[in-house]
Design a protein around this motif. Structure first.
Motif, PDB file in Angstrom:
ATOM      1  N   GLU A 126       0.827  -1.208   0.000  1.00 17.10           N
ATOM      2  CA  GLU A 126       0.000   0.000   0.000  1.00 17.10           C
ATOM      3  C   GLU A 126       0.861   1.259   0.000  1.00 17.10           C
ATOM      4  N   ALA A 127       1.975   1.234   0.742  1.00 19.78           N
ATOM      5  CA  ALA A 127       2.866   2.391   0.795  1.00 19.78           C
ATOM      6  C   ALA A 127       3.469   2.688  -0.577  1.00 19.78           C
ATOM      7  N   LEU A 128       3.868   1.644  -1.286  1.00 18.12           N
ATOM      8  CA  LEU A 128       4.416   1.841  -2.630  1.00 18.12           C
ATOM      9  C   LEU A 128       3.360   2.417  -3.572  1.00 18.12           C
ATOM     10  N   ALA A 129       2.118   1.953  -3.423  1.00 17.45           N
ATOM     11  CA  ALA A 129       1.031   2.483  -4.247  1.00 17.45           C
ATOM     12  C   ALA A 129       0.795   3.959  -3.930  1.00 17.45           C
ATOM     13  N   LEU A 130       0.879   4.322  -2.654  1.00 18.65           N
ATOM     14  CA  LEU A 130       0.682   5.722  -2.262  1.00 18.65           C
ATOM     15  C   LEU A 130       1.818   6.608  -2.777  1.00 18.65           C
ATOM     16  N   LEU A 131       3.033   6.105  -2.729  1.00 21.62           N
ATOM     17  CA  LEU A 131       4.154   6.879  -3.276  1.00 21.62           C
ATOM     18  C   LEU A 131       3.971   7.086  -4.776  1.00 21.62           C
ATOM     19  N   ALA A 132       3.470   6.076  -5.460  1.00 22.83           N
ATOM     20  CA  ALA A 132       3.176   6.240  -6.886  1.00 22.83           C
ATOM     21  C   ALA A 132       2.076   7.274  -7.088  1.00 22.83           C
ATOM     22  N   GLN A 133       1.111   7.267  -6.194  1.00 27.46           N
ATOM     23  CA  GLN A 133      -0.008   8.196  -6.305  1.00 27.46           C
ATOM     24  C   GLN A 133       0.455   9.644  -6.192  1.00 27.46           C
ATOM     25  N   VAL A 134       1.456   9.902  -5.357  1.00 29.64           N
ATOM     26  CA  VAL A 134       1.954  11.276  -5.203  1.00 29.64           C
ATOM     27  C   VAL A 134       3.158  11.537  -6.105  1.00 29.64           C
ATOM     28  N   GLY A 135       3.402  10.611  -7.055  1.00 30.92           N
ATOM     29  CA  GLY A 135       4.430  10.829  -8.066  1.00 30.92           C
ATOM     30  C   GLY A 135       5.847  10.590  -7.597  1.00 30.92           C
ATOM     31  N   LEU A 136       6.023   9.706  -6.597  1.00 30.71           N
ATOM     32  CA  LEU A 136       7.353   9.501  -6.030  1.00 30.71           C
ATOM     33  C   LEU A 136       7.736   8.023  -5.942  1.00 30.71           C
ATOM     34  N   GLU A 180       8.309  27.828  -6.702  1.00 29.38           N
ATOM     35  CA  GLU A 180       8.197  26.931  -7.854  1.00 29.38           C
ATOM     36  C   GLU A 180       7.814  25.505  -7.448  1.00 29.38           C
ATOM     37  N   LEU A 181       7.873  25.193  -6.165  1.00 25.49           N
ATOM     38  CA  LEU A 181       7.531  23.852  -5.693  1.00 25.49           C
ATOM     39  C   LEU A 181       6.108  23.758  -5.158  1.00 25.49           C
ATOM     40  N   VAL A 182       5.451  24.903  -5.003  1.00 26.76           N
ATOM     41  CA  VAL A 182       4.113  24.923  -4.413  1.00 26.76           C
ATOM     42  C   VAL A 182       3.117  24.148  -5.266  1.00 26.76           C
ATOM     43  N   GLY A 183       3.204  24.325  -6.588  1.00 23.33           N
ATOM     44  CA  GLY A 183       2.222  23.746  -7.493  1.00 23.33           C
ATOM     45  C   GLY A 183       2.135  22.234  -7.424  1.00 23.33           C
ATOM     46  N   GLU A 184       3.299  21.565  -7.258  1.00 25.20           N
ATOM     47  CA  GLU A 184       3.281  20.100  -7.253  1.00 25.20           C
ATOM     48  C   GLU A 184       2.550  19.558  -6.026  1.00 25.20           C
ATOM     49  N   VAL A 185       2.654  20.259  -4.888  1.00 27.59           N
ATOM     50  CA  VAL A 185       1.945  19.826  -3.673  1.00 27.59           C
ATOM     51  C   VAL A 185       0.453  20.112  -3.800  1.00 27.59           C
ATOM     52  N   LEU A 186       0.132  21.288  -4.309  1.00 27.98           N
ATOM     53  CA  LEU A 186      -1.286  21.632  -4.476  1.00 27.98           C
ATOM     54  C   LEU A 186      -1.970  20.689  -5.465  1.00 27.98           C
ATOM     55  N   GLN A 187      -1.238  20.242  -6.488  1.00 30.81           N
ATOM     56  CA  GLN A 187      -1.831  19.321  -7.460  1.00 30.81           C
ATOM     57  C   GLN A 187      -2.186  17.991  -6.802  1.00 30.81           C
ATOM     58  N   VAL A 188      -1.314  17.492  -5.927  1.00 31.30           N
ATOM     59  CA  VAL A 188      -1.625  16.252  -5.202  1.00 31.30           C
ATOM     60  C   VAL A 188      -2.882  16.446  -4.360  1.00 31.30           C
ATOM     61  N   MET A 189      -2.997  17.609  -3.717  1.00 33.02           N
ATOM     62  CA  MET A 189      -4.171  17.884  -2.889  1.00 33.02           C
ATOM     63  C   MET A 189      -5.438  17.995  -3.735  1.00 33.02           C
ATOM     64  N   LYS A 190      -5.317  18.587  -4.909  1.00 31.67           N
ATOM     65  CA  LYS A 190      -6.463  18.655  -5.823  1.00 31.67           C
ATOM     66  C   LYS A 190      -6.898  17.251  -6.245  1.00 31.67           C
ATOM     67  N   ASP A 191      -5.912  16.396  -6.507  1.00 33.00           N
ATOM     68  CA  ASP A 191      -6.222  15.014  -6.888  1.00 33.00           C
ATOM     69  C   ASP A 191      -6.962  14.298  -5.758  1.00 33.00           C
ATOM     70  N   LEU A 192      -6.522  14.514  -4.524  1.00 33.63           N
ATOM     71  CA  LEU A 192      -7.182  13.885  -3.378  1.00 33.63           C
ATOM     72  C   LEU A 192      -8.620  14.377  -3.254  1.00 33.63           C
ATOM     73  N   ALA A 193      -8.826  15.669  -3.493  1.00 36.46           N
ATOM     74  CA  ALA A 193     -10.183  16.215  -3.433  1.00 36.46           C
ATOM     75  C   ALA A 193     -11.072  15.558  -4.479  1.00 36.46           C
ATOM     76  N   GLN A 194     -10.527  15.365  -5.679  1.00 33.16           N
ATOM     77  CA  GLN A 194     -11.308  14.738  -6.750  1.00 33.16           C
ATOM     78  C   GLN A 194     -11.613  13.274  -6.434  1.00 33.16           C
ATOM     79  N   GLU A 195     -10.751  12.641  -5.650  1.00 32.59           N
ATOM     80  CA  GLU A 195     -10.980  11.249  -5.251  1.00 32.59           C
ATOM     81  C   GLU A 195     -12.011  11.142  -4.125  1.00 32.59           C
ATOM     82  N   GLY A 196     -12.413  12.276  -3.570  1.00 29.81           N
ATOM     83  CA  GLY A 196     -13.450  12.257  -2.546  1.00 29.81           C
ATOM     84  C   GLY A 196     -12.963  12.266  -1.116  1.00 29.81           C
ATOM     85  N   TRP A 197     -11.678  12.568  -0.908  1.00 31.38           N
ATOM     86  CA  TRP A 197     -11.177  12.672   0.459  1.00 31.38           C
ATOM     87  C   TRP A 197     -11.812  13.875   1.157  1.00 31.38           C
TER      88      TRP A 197
END
Length: 253
Positions: A126-136, A180-197
């Motif tokens: 599950e941890a590996l899947a989550l790291l993939a989910q956040v692009g890492l 310049e790094l703010v956008g990548e974190v906000l994008q992950v949060m936007k993705d989580l919102a779209q997933e229904g978190w």
């Protein structure tokens, strides 16, 4: 009685540090699957609100309900209740707070394996899947110092998700990052919102609040001065203090 569509209810929460009363009767609701953005000036009590939701700072009084677990903080909860309450939410801090001596994958595994006593093989998958989910996914075997600030914060998000919380709490997760790094974190949060978190986000990113939040709370002086949909609070606020705050941060010069 709590409505079934509400994941979080906060009722008349007070918190003081010594003689400094930081929260003066905070109340609000968060429906399941929605994003609540909390804005306000420094020292207004925003972070303390978030910390009471995870009992990192225990409220002095008031009732907080997450899912089907309700805690009245006027009566100090016992250790078991407090542990169950904390398990309802995952917290992402201003600074990532990763363990520097552990690799990325170990950081994500720590909570599920040591705290929740889950099987290591299952937690690792599950941890590996989550790291993939956040692009890492490719950073699993690196140490935090080998990552950028944005990457470290994304590991922090994966670590919180690994605990399988009902509620995600974010305390100004981009405030310590280079622009310049703010956008990548906000994008992950936007993705989580779209997933229904279900998320409560203390933020100064007004554009993020406009685009992603279902409701905005404006907190000042330890109280919720104004709340409502982003279009109302951020575009046509009713309170003069809200208008003044938004003018100052949107037109600082």
């Amino acid at each position: 009685m709590q409505q079934p569509d509400l994941l979080l209810t906060v009722r008349d929460v007070h918190k003081a540090f010594g003689d400094n009363e930081v929260l003066k009767g905070i109340s609000f609701d968060v429906p399941a699957g929605t994003v609540t953005a909390v804005i306000g000036p420094s020292g207004s009590g925003k972070t303390t609100v978030l910390r009471t939701l995870n009992a990192l700072d225990q409220a002095d009084s008031g009732v907080i309900t997450i899912g089907d677990l309700s805690v009245d903080f006027a009566v100090a909860p016992d250790r078991s209740t407090l542990a169950r309450f904390r398990a309802q939410s995952g917290m992402v801090f201003q600074s990532h707070n990763l363990f520097p001596h552990m690799k990325v994958l170990q950081n994500v595994l720590e909570g599920p394996v040591l705290v929740q006593r889950r099987a290591k093989a299952e937690a690792r998958e599950e941890a590996l899947a989550l790291l993939a989910q956040v692009g890492l996914a490719e950073k699993a075997d690196q140490y935090p110092y080998q990552l950028s600030g944005g990457q470290q914060q994304r590991v922090g998000i994966a670590r919180a998700l690994a605990l399988r919380p009902k509620l995600m709490l974010f305390d100004e997760p981009t405030s310590a990052l280079d622009p310049e790094l703010v956008g990548e974190v906000l994008q992950v949060m936007k993705d989580l919102a779209q997933e229904g978190w279900t998320m409560v986000v203390v933020t100064h990113e007004i554009r993020f609040a406009q685009q992603v939040a279902d409701q905005v709370l404006f907190i000042d002086g330890g109280v919720v001065l104004e709340s409502g949909p982003p279009a109302q609070v951020l575009t046509e606020p009713k309170e003069a203090r809200t208008r003044q705050f938004l003018h100052r941060i949107l037109d600082p010069i």
